[in-house]
Design a protein around this motif. Structure first.
Motif, PDB file in Angstrom:
ATOM      1  N   VAL A   1      14.338  36.410 -32.720  1.00  0.00           N
ATOM      2  CA  VAL A   1      14.649  35.595 -31.551  1.00  0.00           C
ATOM      3  C   VAL A   1      15.507  34.412 -31.970  1.00  0.00           C
ATOM      4  O   VAL A   1      15.536  34.030 -33.135  1.00  0.00           O
TER       5      VAL A   1
ATOM      6  N   CYS B   1      16.718  38.086 -28.174  1.00  0.00           N
ATOM      7  CA  CYS B   1      15.300  38.419 -28.086  1.00  0.00           C
ATOM      8  C   CYS B   1      15.213  39.924 -28.323  1.00  0.00           C
ATOM      9  O   CYS B   1      15.386  40.720 -27.394  1.00  0.00           O
TER      10      CYS B   1
ATOM     11  N   ILE C   1      15.721  31.308 -27.209  1.00  0.00           N
ATOM     12  CA  ILE C   1      14.277  31.425 -27.370  1.00  0.00           C
ATOM     13  C   ILE C   1      13.850  30.309 -28.306  1.00  0.00           C
ATOM     14  O   ILE C   1      14.153  30.325 -29.498  1.00  0.00           O
TER      15      ILE C   1
ATOM     16  N   CYS D   1       7.185  34.764 -25.851  1.00  0.00           N
ATOM     17  CA  CYS D   1       8.425  34.039 -26.109  1.00  0.00           C
ATOM     18  C   CYS D   1       8.623  32.952 -25.058  1.00  0.00           C
ATOM     19  O   CYS D   1       8.269  33.129 -23.889  1.00  0.00           O
TER      20      CYS D   1
END
Length: 607
Positions: free
Chosen positions: A202, A207, A237, A251
Motif C-alpha cells: 500500500v 492498494c 493509503i 486500510c
C-alpha cells in the motif's frame, strides 16, 4: 607463495604491510593485536614468507590480477569480471624492487548514474537473481559472482591451519510497480503460515495484493497481483494492517473529491479488503477534528476482536475503537475519544487497554463498558460513547516531549516510546499505580542518533506463555547504529550494538517470527543478525544495480535523496524478507548453509 594458495596468515600480513605503508597506524595496530598467530610467530616479520613480500606488494598483486582479467576478457571475447577501474593498465615487468604507487592506482568512484526513463523496464515481471549473495559484496551494491562456490571454502596457510567458513546466501526476486504515480509505503506479508505467500503493498495510488511463489524456477516470472481498490489520482493509503487471522487487511484511505464549485475537499475512508475484493467499510468520526485529518495508525488486539485507529490533523487527535467481531457491511465505532493535542501513535496493552502517545502525552487507558455520560476526563480531553464502551484514564505519565512511536511488551508489561524531535527514547515499567522509567536504560539518546524504528521481539506463544523472562528490544538510529536491549520487569541491559555501515542510516527493522534474528534496512541494503550467534551479520544484502536502479528515477544510487523510507517485513515462515523503496521491491529468500560446518573467517580477516 609460489603455488598461489594464500591462507589467512598470507593475506593478513599483506594487509598489515599495506596499512603500515599507507600510514594507517591505528588500523595496523588493531590488526596486529587481533591476529592470532602461533607463539613462534608473535612477530609477523618472522613468518617464513615475510622476507619475500616486497614494498607495496598487495597493491601490485591486485593490479596484476586486474591486468590478467583484462587480457582474459580480450582473449575470450567476454566482459571483464572485475570492473573496479576505468583506466587501462600497462603491464609492468616483474622486478625485485617495485616502484611505489601513486594516487592514480585506484581512481575515484564512478560518476553517478544518470536518470533513465521508466519505459526501459517491464514493470509487470519479477527479475529473479539466482546468484547467491553473501556478506562479501562489492562496493556499488552488486553481489560477488560466487554462484559456483561451495558453501565451505577451504584455505591453507604455511604457518597456521585455517578452518572452513560458513556462508549464508540469498536468492532475490526484483520487480517494479507498473503505475508511474504509485509509491510504496508499507509492504506486509500475511501473518498466517498457511497464506505466507500473500503480500499486501500500500501507499500512494496503491492498494495491491501479490501472491509470490515460495521458490522460483525460471529466470523471469510474473508478479501476479490483484488491486484491492481503484485508487483516485492523488490518493494514498496512510495506514494498513492485517487482521491476525490473515483473512483480510484493513486500510485507511486519504483522497480528495471535486466540489461542484470547482474546489476540492479531503475525504477519509477505512475499509477491509481481500483478494476476492469483498470489503467492509467503517463509519469514521473524523469530523470531530474540524479540519482535514489523516489516519496514522491501525492496530488489532492480539485476539483480533477489536481494532483501534489513530487520526490527527497535527492540532488535535482522535482515537476510535471498533468491535471487529461484529459482522455486517459497515461498522460504527464502539468508543471515540478526542484529544486536545496531536496524537501520533497508540498500541494495545491488552485486549481492553491501550497506550496513547503524542505531543506532551503518554497516557494509559482502559476500555470498559459505558457507565459515564459523554464529557471530559481529568486531562480535559473529550470522550464520546456510542453506547457500549468508554475510555477510562488509568495513568498519565508526566512529560513535555512529543512521542512519535509507542510499543508494548505483553510478557513483562513494559512500554517503550521514542521522540524523534527530542532525540529521546524511554522505557516504562508498571509499579502500581504508576509507571516509572526502567533502570539501566539510557533515557536520552546519543547526539545525532535519532531513533528511526523500534520493536520488541515477537511473542513465541509456544514458549513464552505465562512466563516472565528477559525480552529483546531493538532500536535503530539514523546514524546507522542498531542497539538491542535485554528488557526485564525491573532492569534493562544493552545486549548488542551493531552498525549498518559508515554514512548509512538504519531506517527500518523487522524481527523473524521466532525472535532469534533481526533484519535492519537502509535505503539500499539489508543486514540480518542471528542474535544467538554473536555480532557478525548472518547476511548482508545490497540491491543489485542492474535490477534496482535501471529505468526508475525514484530509486537512484550514490546518495540521491528521494524522501522515500524503506519498508521491511519478515514472512510467517521466517525464510523471506520483503524490502521496498519507492516503486521498487525485492523479496529476499535466505539460503541457509549446513549448521554442521565450523564458522571461521577464511581470508582477509584476522583469525
Amino acid at each position: 607463495m609460489g603455488d598461489g594458495a594464500l591462507g589467512s596468515d598470507h593475506i593478513n600480513y599483506l594487509i598489515l604491510r599495506y596499512l603500515q605503508e599507507a600510514g594507517h597506524e591505528n588500523a595496523a595496530k588493531a590488526l596486529h593485536q587481533d591476529w592470532h598467530r602461533p607463539q613462534e610467530y608473535g612477530d609477523p616479520e618472522k613468518l617464513p614468507f615475510a622476507p619475500l613480500v616486497k614494498q607495496h606488494e598487495l597493491v601490485h598483486i591486485i593490479q596484476d590480477a586486474i591486468f590478467h582479467d583484462q587480457l582474459l576478457a580480450q582473449v575470450t571475447n567476454q566482459s571483464r569480471r572485475f570492473n573496479l577501474t576505468t583506466r587501462q593498465f600497462a603491464h609492468r615487468a616483474s622486478t625485485d624492487r617495485r616502484p611505489s604507487t601513486n594516487q592514480h592506482d585506484f581512481p575515484l568512484p564512478p560518476a553517478k548514474r544518470s536518470r533513465k526513463s521508466n519505459d526501459d523496464l517491464n514493470p509487470d515481471s519479477m527479475q529473479i537473481d539466482h546468484t547467491p549473495q553473501d556478506d562479501h559484496q562489492d562496493a556499488d551494491g552488486q553481489p560477488t559472482p560466487d554462484a559456483n562456490e561451495p558453501d565451505h571454502i577451504p584455505t591453507t596457510s604455511s604457518a597456521t591451519q585455517t578452518d572452513k567458513k560458513l556462508k549464508s546466501k540469498s536468492e532475490t526476486m526484483y520487480w517494479a510497480l507498473d503505475q508511474p504515480d504509485a509509491n510504496i509505503m508499507h509492504a506486509l506479508w500475511n501473518p498466517q503460515l498457511s497464506q505466507s505467500t500473500r503480500l499486501l503493498t500500500v501507499g500512494e495510488s496503491l492498494c495491491r495484493f501479490y501472491d509470490l511463489p515460495h521458490q522460483t524456477k525460471n529466470g523471469l516470472q510474473r508478479a501476479h497481483h490483484t488491486d484491492a481498490e481503484t485508487m483516485p489520482k492523488g490518493s494514498v493509503i496512510t495506514a494498513a494492517c492485517w487482521h491476525p487471522s490473515g483473512r483480510y487487511a484493513t486500510c485507511a484511505l486519504d483522497s480528495t473529491r471535486r466540489l461542484p464549485g470547482g474546489g476540492h475537499e479531503s475525504v477519509r475512508s477505512m475499509f477491509d479488503a481481500t483478494v476476492q475484493g469483498t470489503k467492509r467499510f467503517y463509519d469514521l468520526h473524523g469530523y470531530l477534528l474540524q479540519h482535514s485529518a489523516i489516519i496514522v495508525a491501525l492496530r488489532y488486539n492480539n485476539s483480533g476482536t477489536r481494532l483501534l485507529s489513530v487520526s490527527t490533523n497535527m492540532k488535535r487527535g482522535l482515537v476510535e475503537i471498533w468491535d471487529a467481531s461484529q459482522s455486517g457491511t459497515s461498522l460504527d465505532p464502539v468508543a471515540v475519544k478526542l484529544f486536545n493535542q496531536p496524537v501520533i501513535d497508540a498500541v494495545w496493552a491488552s485486549d481492553d487497554s491501550i497506550v496513547v502517545c503524542g505531543e506532551n502525552r503518554l497516557d494509559f487507558y482502559q476500555i470498559h463498558d459505558a457507565s459515564l455520560p459523554n464529557g471530559a476526563d481529568a486531562n480535559g480531553d473529550s470522550f464520546a460513547s456510542t453506547g457500549t464502551r468508554n475510555f477510562a484514564l488509568q495513568y498519565s505519565h508526566p512529560t513535555d516531549k512529543q512521542w512519535d512511536k509507542v510499543r508494548y511488551d505483553p510478557v513483562n508489561g513494559v512500554v517503550a516510546a521514542t521522540s524523534s524531535s527530542d532525540d529521546c527514547t524511554i522505557l516504562l515499567a508498571k509499579t502500581s499505580p504508576r509507571w516509572v522509567p526502567l533502570s539501566g536504560f539510557p533515557a536520552e539518546g546519543p547526539a545525532s542518533k535519532r531513533a528511526t524504528a523500534m520493536a520488541f521481539q515477537p511473542v513465541d506463544t509456544a514458549n513464552d506463555a505465562g512466563l516472565t523472562l528477559p525480552r529483546r528490544l531493538a532500536v535503530t538510529h539514523d546514524s546507522g547504529l542498531v542497539r538491542v536491549y535485554s528488557v526485564a520487569p525491573n532492569l534493562c541491559e544493552t545486549l548488542h550494538e551493531f552498525t549498518m555501515g559508515p554514512h548509512e542510516a538504519a531506517l527500518a527493522l523487522s524481527w523473524s517470527p521466532t525472535g532469534s534474528c533481526l533484519a535492519v534496512a537502509s535505503e539500499e541494503a539489508v543486514k540480518i543478525w542471528d542474535l544467538n550467534a554473536g555480532s557478525v551479520p548472518l547476511l548482508t544484502w545490497r540491491a543489485a544495480a542492474t535490477h534496482w536502479y535501471q529505468g526508475d528515477e525514484n530509486n537512484l544510487p550514490n546518495g540521491d535523496e528521494t524522501g522515500d523510507e524503506p519498508s521491511l517485513n519478515w514472512d510467517a515462515e521466517g525464510k523471506r524478507l520483503v524490502f521496498a523503496v519507492g516503486r521498487k521491491m525485492a523479496a529476499i529468500r535466505l539460503l541457509m548453509p549446513s549448521k554442521t560446518a565450523i564458522t571461521k573467517d577464511e581470508f582477509g580477516v584476522a583469525d
